[in-house]
Scaffold this motif. Sequence first.
Motif, PDB file in Angstrom:
ATOM      1  N   ALA A  79       1.112  -1.286  -0.030  1.00 25.49           N
ATOM      2  CA  ALA A  79       0.006  -0.105  -0.153  1.00 25.49           C
ATOM      3  C   ALA A  79       0.990   1.326  -0.009  1.00 25.49           C
ATOM      4  N   LYS A  80       1.903   1.243   0.887  1.00 27.81           N
ATOM      5  CA  LYS A  80       2.895   2.422   0.806  1.00 27.81           C
ATOM      6  C   LYS A  80       3.704   2.496  -0.553  1.00 27.81           C
ATOM      7  N   TYR A  81       3.798   1.601  -1.027  1.00 20.18           N
ATOM      8  CA  TYR A  81       4.698   1.479  -2.297  1.00 20.18           C
ATOM      9  C   TYR A  81       3.731   2.202  -3.440  1.00 20.18           C
ATOM     10  N   CYS A  82       2.520   1.509  -3.496  1.00 20.23           N
ATOM     11  CA  CYS A  82       1.472   2.178  -4.565  1.00 20.23           C
ATOM     12  C   CYS A  82       1.097   3.502  -4.183  1.00 20.23           C
ATOM     13  N   SER A  83       1.239   3.876  -2.998  1.00 21.29           N
ATOM     14  CA  SER A  83       0.793   5.379  -2.777  1.00 21.29           C
ATOM     15  C   SER A  83       1.803   6.507  -3.476  1.00 21.29           C
ATOM     16  N   SER A  84       2.751   5.942  -3.597  1.00 19.20           N
ATOM     17  CA  SER A  84       3.649   6.957  -4.547  1.00 19.20           C
ATOM     18  C   SER A  84       3.003   7.434  -5.916  1.00 19.20           C
ATOM     19  N   ASP A  85       2.045   6.777  -6.590  1.00 14.01           N
ATOM     20  CA  ASP A  85       1.260   7.028  -7.683  1.00 14.01           C
ATOM     21  C   ASP A  85       0.088   6.144  -7.689  1.00 14.01           C
ATOM     22  N   PRO A  86      -1.065   6.254  -6.933  1.00 15.55           N
ATOM     23  CA  PRO A  86      -2.145   5.374  -6.835  1.00 15.55           C
ATOM     24  C   PRO A  86      -2.937   5.355  -8.072  1.00 15.55           C
ATOM     25  N   ARG A  87      -2.749   6.328  -8.989  1.00 16.77           N
ATOM     26  CA  ARG A  87      -3.371   6.402 -10.370  1.00 16.77           C
ATOM     27  C   ARG A  87      -2.839   5.449 -11.135  1.00 16.77           C
ATOM     28  N   ARG A  88      -1.440   5.324 -11.080  1.00 16.35           N
ATOM     29  CA  ARG A  88      -0.827   4.087 -12.016  1.00 16.35           C
ATOM     30  C   ARG A  88      -0.728   2.677 -11.322  1.00 16.35           C
ATOM     31  N   LEU A  89      -0.520   2.623  -9.928  1.00 18.33           N
ATOM     32  CA  LEU A  89      -0.002   1.495  -9.207  1.00 18.33           C
ATOM     33  C   LEU A  89      -1.391   0.896  -8.545  1.00 18.33           C
ATOM     34  N   LEU A  90      -1.841  -0.076  -8.975  1.00 20.36           N
ATOM     35  CA  LEU A  90      -2.831  -0.938  -8.284  1.00 20.36           C
ATOM     36  C   LEU A  90      -2.240  -1.901  -7.325  1.00 20.36           C
ATOM     37  N   ALA A  91      -2.707  -1.474  -5.858  1.00 20.76           N
ATOM     38  CA  ALA A  91      -2.027  -2.563  -4.900  1.00 20.76           C
ATOM     39  C   ALA A  91      -2.923  -3.444  -4.651  1.00 20.76           C
ATOM     40  N   PHE A  92      -2.434  -4.838  -4.570  1.00 23.07           N
ATOM     41  CA  PHE A  92      -3.266  -5.877  -4.075  1.00 23.07           C
ATOM     42  C   PHE A  92      -2.717  -6.504  -3.080  1.00 23.07           C
ATOM     43  N   GLY A  93      -3.447  -6.824  -2.129  1.00 23.19           N
ATOM     44  CA  GLY A  93      -2.810  -7.537  -0.766  1.00 23.19           C
ATOM     45  C   GLY A  93      -3.530  -8.716  -0.471  1.00 23.19           C
ATOM     46  N   SER A  94      -3.458  -9.218   0.697  1.00 24.85           N
ATOM     47  CA  SER A  94      -4.368 -10.439   1.178  1.00 24.85           C
ATOM     48  C   SER A  94      -4.721 -10.393   2.545  1.00 24.85           C
ATOM     49  N   VAL A  95      -5.653 -11.521   2.892  1.00 32.57           N
ATOM     50  CA  VAL A  95      -6.146 -11.591   4.411  1.00 32.57           C
ATOM     51  C   VAL A  95      -6.052 -13.127   4.379  1.00 32.57           C
ATOM     52  N   HIS A  96      -5.028 -13.506   4.936  1.00 34.15           N
ATOM     53  CA  HIS A  96      -4.919 -15.080   5.076  1.00 34.15           C
ATOM     54  C   HIS A  96      -5.958 -15.673   6.472  1.00 34.15           C
ATOM     55  N   PRO A  97      -6.765 -16.218   5.890  1.00 35.92           N
ATOM     56  CA  PRO A  97      -7.736 -16.743   6.834  1.00 35.92           C
ATOM     57  C   PRO A  97      -7.170 -17.512   7.758  1.00 35.92           C
ATOM     58  N   LYS A  98      -6.130 -18.270   7.845  1.00 35.76           N
ATOM     59  CA  LYS A  98      -5.469 -18.868   9.082  1.00 35.76           C
ATOM     60  C   LYS A  98      -4.803 -18.098   9.939  1.00 35.76           C
ATOM     61  N   TYR A  99      -4.451 -16.935   9.441  1.00 39.57           N
ATOM     62  CA  TYR A  99      -3.731 -15.986  10.422  1.00 39.57           C
ATOM     63  C   TYR A  99      -4.292 -14.750  10.996  1.00 39.57           C
ATOM     64  N   MET A 100      -5.490 -14.592  10.490  1.00 38.46           N
ATOM     65  CA  MET A 100      -6.163 -13.365  10.831  1.00 38.46           C
ATOM     66  C   MET A 100      -7.269 -13.461  11.653  1.00 38.46           C
ATOM     67  N   PHE A 101      -7.139 -12.681  12.913  1.00 37.64           N
ATOM     68  CA  PHE A 101      -8.273 -13.116  13.705  1.00 37.64           C
ATOM     69  C   PHE A 101      -9.656 -12.392  13.185  1.00 37.64           C
ATOM     70  N   ASP A 102      -9.731 -10.886  12.959  1.00 39.27           N
ATOM     71  CA  ASP A 102     -10.718 -10.409  12.665  1.00 39.27           C
ATOM     72  C   ASP A 102     -10.809  -9.834  11.261  1.00 39.27           C
ATOM     73  N   VAL A 103     -11.276 -10.962  10.342  1.00 42.69           N
ATOM     74  CA  VAL A 103     -11.203 -10.523   8.804  1.00 42.69           C
ATOM     75  C   VAL A 103     -12.003  -9.439   8.156  1.00 42.69           C
ATOM     76  N   PRO A 104     -12.992  -9.337   8.869  1.00 43.24           N
ATOM     77  CA  PRO A 104     -13.877  -8.190   8.240  1.00 43.24           C
ATOM     78  C   PRO A 104     -12.978  -6.854   8.589  1.00 43.24           C
ATOM     79  N   ALA A 105     -12.726  -6.550   9.754  1.00 40.15           N
ATOM     80  CA  ALA A 105     -11.923  -5.284   9.971  1.00 40.15           C
ATOM     81  C   ALA A 105     -10.833  -5.173   9.238  1.00 40.15           C
ATOM     82  N   GLU A 106     -10.000  -6.143   9.045  1.00 42.90           N
ATOM     83  CA  GLU A 106      -8.515  -6.162   8.036  1.00 42.90           C
ATOM     84  C   GLU A 106      -9.130  -5.959   6.769  1.00 42.90           C
ATOM     85  N   VAL A 107     -10.113  -6.321   6.188  1.00 40.52           N
ATOM     86  CA  VAL A 107     -10.553  -5.937   4.741  1.00 40.52           C
ATOM     87  C   VAL A 107     -10.932  -4.565   4.711  1.00 40.52           C
TER      88      VAL A 107
END
Length: 282
Positions: A79-107
């Motif tokens: 997210a920080k990397y792509c914030s340098s130009d969010p118009r051109r850089l589309l950030a993809f991340g993930s929420v690993h369901p085996k390692y995240m306690f509050d999934v909706p909050a993380e999304v």
Amino acid sequence: MPPIIDIHIHIQPDEMVRPAARELIRRGRRDYHDIQKYAASPKDFLTFLDEAEIERAGIINYVSPDVIGFTPEVNDWCAKYCSSDPRRLLAFGSVHPKYMFDVPAEVRRLKKIGIRGLKVHPSHQLFAPNEYRNGLGPLRAMYESAQEAGLPVMIHTGTSIFAGARNVYAQPMLADDVGVDFPNLVVILAHGGRPLWMNEAFFLVRRHANMYMDISGIPPHKLMEYFPRIEEIADKVLFGTDWPGPGVPGVRGNIDKFRALPISPGAQQKILYDNAARLFPV
């Protein structure tokens, strides 16, 4: 030339990658120093995109402590990397369901910090994309939350050669349940199931209104062999390279070889730009 969106490029924090995975990425590459330079400098990477005539790029990262080495911190890095130009850089991340306690909050948090899409990598995260039907409740919560937030979900399909990858989870048909159970969720099948399950990917893209595929990681000269009827789904195919993944020598060469394929100019325009621009508006 018309603009291009490469929806699938791996710019990632090199220091987080496990040594074995890094060696596989590095093997046989003469441009590995450049890859490291781009990861350290969004400005240099944007210059690289300019030289390749790419207007926008999807920067793919995902949590995979068991295979690649990425911890949840990779989301904030991307997210920080792509914030340098969010118009051109589309950030993809993930929420690993085996390692995240509050999934909706993380999304919700990821969307707030600029993540534009979520990545599910079954063979590297070690669960099937439909495992919520067998009790993995946080995975269901992730899909539900992404659907509510309007975040597309990219699901890796097709084989992986990284040590520890479990390819049994990467069969496209396992994503059929996702299309049925979350009909308003945009799903992108990365790599079109290559090199074993292309017919499954083609079927799913035609079946589900909100299911798409990208053609990243497919050698351009193989594309018409893998998808001889690709023009029938030209409205739902996204161009991507998977650079600098194993077996992907470069970006510019992929673009030139794709443009040389016997695909109509109208269909090429949809695949190279229009479809991704519609799913990820500026």
